[in-house]
Design a protein around this motif. Structure first.
Motif, mmCIF file in Angstrom:
data_model
loop_
_atom_site.group_PDB
_atom_site.id
_atom_site.type_symbol
_atom_site.label_atom_id
_atom_site.label_comp_id
_atom_site.label_asym_id
_atom_site.label_seq_id
_atom_site.Cartn_x
_atom_site.Cartn_y
_atom_site.Cartn_z
ATOM 1 N N SER A 59 45.071 61.675 48.852
ATOM 2 C CA SER A 59 46.351 61.204 49.389
ATOM 3 C C SER A 59 46.596 59.734 49.096
ATOM 4 N N VAL A 60 45.678 59.094 48.376
ATOM 5 C CA VAL A 60 45.831 57.681 48.025
ATOM 6 C C VAL A 60 46.144 57.586 46.535
ATOM 7 N N VAL A 61 47.184 56.838 46.189
ATOM 8 C CA VAL A 61 47.634 56.743 44.807
ATOM 9 C C VAL A 61 47.513 55.313 44.296
ATOM 10 N N ASN A 62 47.427 55.192 42.982
ATOM 11 C CA ASN A 62 47.530 53.896 42.333
ATOM 12 C C ASN A 62 49.003 53.603 42.071
ATOM 13 N N THR A 81 52.602 44.581 35.092
ATOM 14 C CA THR A 81 52.551 43.231 35.651
ATOM 15 C C THR A 81 51.720 43.148 36.921
ATOM 16 N N SER A 82 51.560 44.273 37.620
ATOM 17 C CA SER A 82 50.729 44.266 38.827
ATOM 18 C C SER A 82 50.292 45.685 39.144
ATOM 19 N N SER A 83 49.194 45.787 39.868
ATOM 20 C CA SER A 83 48.698 47.091 40.304
ATOM 21 C C SER A 83 48.332 47.005 41.777
ATOM 22 N N ALA A 84 48.493 48.121 42.467
ATOM 23 C CA ALA A 84 48.209 48.157 43.907
ATOM 24 C C ALA A 84 47.922 49.606 44.298
ATOM 25 N N SER A 85 48.126 49.920 45.563
ATOM 26 C CA SER A 85 47.803 51.244 46.089
ATOM 27 C C SER A 85 48.928 51.728 46.989
ATOM 28 N N GLY A 86 48.928 53.016 47.268
ATOM 29 C CA GLY A 86 49.894 53.597 48.174
ATOM 30 C C GLY A 86 49.291 54.830 48.832
ATOM 31 N N VAL A 87 49.965 55.322 49.870
ATOM 32 C CA VAL A 87 49.464 56.478 50.631
ATOM 33 C C VAL A 87 50.563 57.521 50.732
ATOM 34 N N ILE A 88 50.230 58.760 50.372
ATOM 35 C CA ILE A 88 51.176 59.873 50.450
ATOM 36 C C ILE A 88 51.323 60.285 51.917
ATOM 37 N N ASN A 167 42.883 50.684 44.993
ATOM 38 C CA ASN A 167 42.723 50.426 43.567
ATOM 39 C C ASN A 167 42.494 48.939 43.335
ATOM 40 N N PRO A 168 41.352 48.381 43.766
ATOM 41 C CA PRO A 168 41.130 46.937 43.657
ATOM 42 C C PRO A 168 41.002 46.482 42.206
ATOM 43 N N ILE A 212 38.787 44.183 51.402
ATOM 44 C CA ILE A 212 40.143 44.493 50.944
ATOM 45 C C ILE A 212 40.483 43.464 49.872
ATOM 46 N N ASN A 213 40.362 43.877 48.628
ATOM 47 C CA ASN A 213 40.566 42.979 47.505
ATOM 48 C C ASN A 213 41.957 43.150 46.917
ATOM 49 N N GLN A 214 42.307 42.265 45.987
ATOM 50 C CA GLN A 214 43.590 42.378 45.315
ATOM 51 C C GLN A 214 43.698 43.754 44.660
ATOM 52 N N GLY A 215 44.799 44.431 44.918
ATOM 53 C CA GLY A 215 44.977 45.795 44.426
ATOM 54 C C GLY A 215 44.758 46.834 45.502
ATOM 55 N N ASN A 216 44.047 46.451 46.585
ATOM 56 C CA ASN A 216 43.886 47.345 47.732
ATOM 57 C C ASN A 216 45.143 47.387 48.590
ATOM 58 N N SER A 217 46.048 46.427 48.384
ATOM 59 C CA SER A 217 47.271 46.379 49.181
ATOM 60 C C SER A 217 48.013 47.701 49.119
ATOM 61 N N GLY A 218 48.380 48.215 50.270
ATOM 62 C CA GLY A 218 49.091 49.482 50.340
ATOM 63 C C GLY A 218 48.191 50.696 50.416
ATOM 64 N N GLY A 219 46.874 50.486 50.286
ATOM 65 C CA GLY A 219 45.930 51.594 50.353
ATOM 66 C C GLY A 219 45.643 52.016 51.777
#
Length: 360
Positions: A59-62, A81-88, A167-168, A212-219
């Motif tokens: 349920s966690v997406v890049n 330009t940037s990568s992060a995370s999201g939750v379904i 997705n750190p 919680i590192n850069q890219g973990n935002s939204g995870g």
């Protein structure tokens, strides 16, 4: 096989139970899965968290933000330009991430792409966002069925194990773990796309030492049963700082998400003042005004140095209580303020404006 008459009173209920159970499974097979999950999760080993990860990770997406070609239809080569995370959050493609992750409204050449755990990539669009809670709601472009995460029913306690999935640094889906260090940490949302005020505000953040590192935002921040307890949003960084991360509680995430899905935004009142960031050492309680927005509704009514003691008859002990009262009120609400100014008690009325949901 001979069954004695003495055994019949015990065997009949068992037989009836088996028949009823089989009938329920035939009519509604999902009940069996839920029962199996319950039985399995009740026996989870405290030495590992594979059950929780296997349950929550799908349920966690890049999330990727890419620059589009001149035709604004497809991403340019090497344009992420940037990568992060999201939750379904919904099987029909509703995804929650952080507001500071998504492109600004003045960046029409940027697009959002979502990658599921099994590698499927889909274009996503912003339904709405809220800077005060750093939440953005996305929807995917394709008609597809996704795996939604299960929200935790109970609020976490200090000392509970917490797992951060995200997705750190664009390494791909990664799991880190720690504990709940504190709850109800204040935070007033984004001051800019890169800066969050953790001192005061509406979030009531969960604090964790799970990295919680850069890219973990939204995870996702999940418990040991794989249930969502929060959306990772920020962390303190510095040479002498380690293990201080923050997540938005799932209850607030769902409230903000539901409001955005209904209205496209969060309708929240705006007063237009800040406190002076001091804490009185005497018994005097209230909020001392340190700044008044010259374009806000309180300008010309409330003044720097005023001490707000009551709002609509409710005593205000600190700035957090004041923010809660204002943020839970709708625009155009008339609020009554009892203040102390130059030693005198005065009554003032302010009509709230609408809070800006973005910093663009």
């Amino acid at each position: 096989m001979i069954i004695s008459k003495k055994s019949l009173p015990f065997l009949i209920p068992v037989a009836v139970g088996v028949i009823v159970g089989v009938a329920v499974l035939l009519i509604k097979p999902s009940t069996g899965k839920k029962l199996g999950d319950l039985i399995y999760s009740s026996g989870i080993s405290t030495e590992g968290y594979s059950y929780a990860v296997n349950k929550a990770a799908p349920s966690v997406v890049n999330i990727y933000v890419a620059t589009l070609k001149e035709d604004y239809t497809t991403p340019a080569p090497n344009s992420i330009t940037s990568s992060a995370s999201g939750v379904i959050m919904d099987k029909h493609g509703i995804i929650v991430t952080n507001y500071h992750v998504v492109p600004s409204g003045n960046e029409p050449n940027k697009a959002i792409f979502v990658q599921t755990r099994d590698g499927k990539v889909m274009k996503a669009f912003v339904v709405g966002c809220d800077r005060r809670t750093d939440i953005a709601v996305l929807t995917v472009s394709e008609d597809t069925t996704l795996t939604p995460i299960t929200p935790a029913k109970n609020e976490p306690n200090i000392g509970d194990i917490a797992l951060a999935i995200g997705n750190p640094n664009n390494l791909g889906q990664t799991v880190t773990h720690g504990i709940i260090s504190a709850v109800s940490r204040s935070g007033s949302g984004l001051l800019s796309k890169d800066q969050m005020n953790i001192r005061q505000g509406v979030q009531a953040l969960i604090q964790t030492d799970a990295p919680i590192n850069q890219g973990n935002s939204g995870g996702a921040l999940v418990d040991t049963r794989g249930n969502l307890i929060g959306i990772n949003t920020a962390s303190f960084s510095g040479d002498n700082t380690y293990g201080i991360g923050f997540a938005i509680p799932v209850k607030m995430v769902r409230e903000v998400m539901d409001e955005i899905l209904r209205h496209g935004k969060v309708e929240r009142g705006y007063l237009g003042i800040s406190d002076d960031e001091t804490t009185a050492l005497d018994s005097e309680s209230g909020v001392r005004i340190g700044y008044v927005d010259p374009e806000g509704p309180a300008f010309g009514i409330l003044k720097i140095g005023d001490l707000i003691t009551k709002v609509d008859g409710y005593s205000v002990q600190n700035v957090r209580e004041l923010i809660d009262l204002v943020s839970k009120s709708k625009p155009n609400t008339v609020m009554n303020f009892e203040i102390k100014r130059e030693g005198k008690v005065k009554q003032e009325k302010v009509t709230l404006a609408e809070d800006n949901t973005s910093v663009d």
